[in-house]
Design an enzyme around this catalytic site. Structure first.
Site, PDB file in Angstrom:
ATOM      1  N   ASP A 155       0.747  -1.085  -0.061  1.00  0.00           N
ATOM      2  CA  ASP A 155       0.106   0.108   0.081  1.00  0.00           C
ATOM      3  C   ASP A 155       1.062   1.200   0.110  1.00  0.00           C
ATOM      4  OD1 ASP A 155       0.825  -0.126   2.534  1.00  0.00           O
ATOM      5  OD2 ASP A 155      -0.942  -0.874   3.307  1.00  0.00           O
ATOM      6  N   ASN A 208      -7.972  -2.447  14.184  1.00  0.00           N
ATOM      7  CA  ASN A 208      -9.304  -2.865  13.789  1.00  0.00           C
ATOM      8  C   ASN A 208      -9.410  -4.013  12.858  1.00  0.00           C
ATOM      9  OD1 ASN A 208      -8.146  -1.758  11.228  1.00  0.00           O
ATOM     10  ND2 ASN A 208      -9.356  -0.020  11.366  1.00  0.00           N
ATOM     11  N   HIS A 210      -7.535  -4.315  10.058  1.00  0.00           N
ATOM     12  CA  HIS A 210      -7.247  -4.039   8.590  1.00  0.00           C
ATOM     13  C   HIS A 210      -6.155  -4.880   8.106  1.00  0.00           C
ATOM     14  CE1 HIS A 210      -4.930  -0.230   9.404  1.00  0.00           C
ATOM     15  NE2 HIS A 210      -3.962  -1.367   9.287  1.00  0.00           N
ATOM     16  N   GLU A 231      -9.721  -1.612   5.121  1.00  0.00           N
ATOM     17  CA  GLU A 231     -10.331  -1.085   6.407  1.00  0.00           C
ATOM     18  C   GLU A 231     -11.652  -2.068   6.641  1.00  0.00           C
ATOM     19  OE1 GLU A 231      -8.632   0.278   8.356  1.00  0.00           O
ATOM     20  OE2 GLU A 231      -8.293   2.617   7.715  1.00  0.00           O
TER      21      GLU A 231
HETATM   22  C1  GLP Z   1      -0.475   0.092   8.818  1.00  0.00           C
HETATM   23  C2  GLP Z   1      -0.446  -0.563   7.378  1.00  0.00           C
HETATM   24  C3  GLP Z   1      -0.299  -2.129   7.692  1.00  0.00           C
HETATM   25  C4  GLP Z   1       0.286  -2.399   8.674  1.00  0.00           C
HETATM   26  C5  GLP Z   1      -0.591  -2.177  10.132  1.00  0.00           C
HETATM   27  C6  GLP Z   1       0.034  -2.536  11.255  1.00  0.00           C
HETATM   28  O1  GLP Z   1      -1.595   1.205   8.762  1.00  0.00           O
HETATM   29  N1  GLP Z   1      -1.212  -0.124   6.382  1.00  0.00           N
HETATM   30  O2  GLP Z   1       0.153  -2.597   6.466  1.00  0.00           O
HETATM   31  O3  GLP Z   1       0.251  -3.747   8.785  1.00  0.00           O
HETATM   32  O4  GLP Z   1      -0.977  -0.869   9.825  1.00  0.00           O
HETATM   33  O5  GLP Z   1       1.046  -1.731  11.598  1.00  0.00           O
HETATM   34  P1  GLP Z   1       2.116  -1.811  12.707  1.00  0.00           P
HETATM   35  O6  GLP Z   1       3.114  -2.924  12.478  1.00  0.00           O
HETATM   36  O7  GLP Z   1       2.717  -0.409  12.897  1.00  0.00           O
HETATM   37  O8  GLP Z   1       0.981  -2.020  14.070  1.00  0.00           O
END
Ligand code: GLP
Length: 245
Positions: free
Chosen positions: A68, A137, A139, A144
């Protein structure tokens, strides 16, 4: 069904993920790997670079894609997803030039850029191993809650929760972009194998819903239950709400 592997500590999760990537590259040096950003993955990239410097793994013939990208953030911005991956990992590997395909968050048309990126993945023969983190959440990528499980790569609007979760990556006063391009859930499910890394107590509820809950749009990660080769590596804190074994 998701193959859940529990470890006591986060560093053991990282070591197991690095083992899986090194094993894939030993068997298939030209493998296509889907990278993910986020705090959970950062120590994985550090561990892979450590192994690379020790001569244990080469990325020379591999290809990399990523999940992304923020919309309307130039790739030179330190917060851009592809910039983070380039700076934290790709630039310090021996990956051949041009073999990290970056999503262009500044493209003129998001639908055309999404189609270009999906076509590039197809031309590469598909993704062999897709790395994923998990949002609090539920995702995956930037899909989302409410995202259709049949979704393809597209422009999405980020929730307030996700923007707050990523606030710390941006300097004080800067706006977290409200939109992003993300691989869709169906795009992610096309990877031949999926490796999900989940650490920390803040992910416990999302992890339980993803693994043991119903497969529905409320939990984007629950779609992974339909994949035939999805492994989820988690630490004890993230696993604390799991009911079964
Ligand atoms: C972000 C990214 C995801 C990531 C997730 C968890 O928003 N878009 O690809 O896996 O949230 O992030 P973190 O590892 O910092 O908790």
């Amino acid at each position: 069904m998701i193959d859940v592997r529990r470890f006591d500590r986060a560093d053991q999760v990282i070591a197991a993920a690095a083992d899986a990537i090194c094993a894939l590259l030993a068997e298939k040096p030209e493998a296509a790997i889907g990278l993910a950003t986020g705090r959970t993955q950062q120590p994985l990239y550090a561990e892979l670079l450590r192994r690379h410097r020790a001569g244990e793994v080469s990325f020379r013939r591999a290809r990399c894609f990523h999940l992304d990208e923020y919309w309307r953030l130039p790739e030179t911005s330190p917060q851009s997803m592809s910039h983070q991956l380039q700076a934290q990992f790709v630039a310090s590997t021996d990956l051949s030039a041009g073999r990290f395909d970056r999503v262009n968050g500044m493209a003129a048309d998001p639908a055309l850029e999404a189609a270009r990126y999906e076509a590039a993945i197809r031309r590469a023969g598909g993704i062999d191993l897709q790395l994923l983190g998990l949002g609090t959440n539920g995702h995956i990528g930037f899909n989302e809650p409410g995202s259709p499980h049949a979704s393809r790569m597209r422009l999405v609007r980020l929730t307030a929760e996700t923007r707050a979760q990523n606030r710390d990556f941006f300097p004080p006063g800067a706006t977290v972009p409200p939109e992003a391009l993300t691989m869709g859930i169906a795009t992610i499910l096309e990877a031949r194998s999926i490796l999900v890394l989940v650490t920390g107590a803040s992910k416990a509820a999302a992890l339980q819903a993803a693994v043991e809950g119903p497969i529905n749009a409320a939990s984007p990660a629950s779609a992974l239950q339909r994949h035939g080769n999805c492994t989820l590596l988690c630490d004890a804190k993230a696993a604390q709400s799991l009911k079964g074994n």
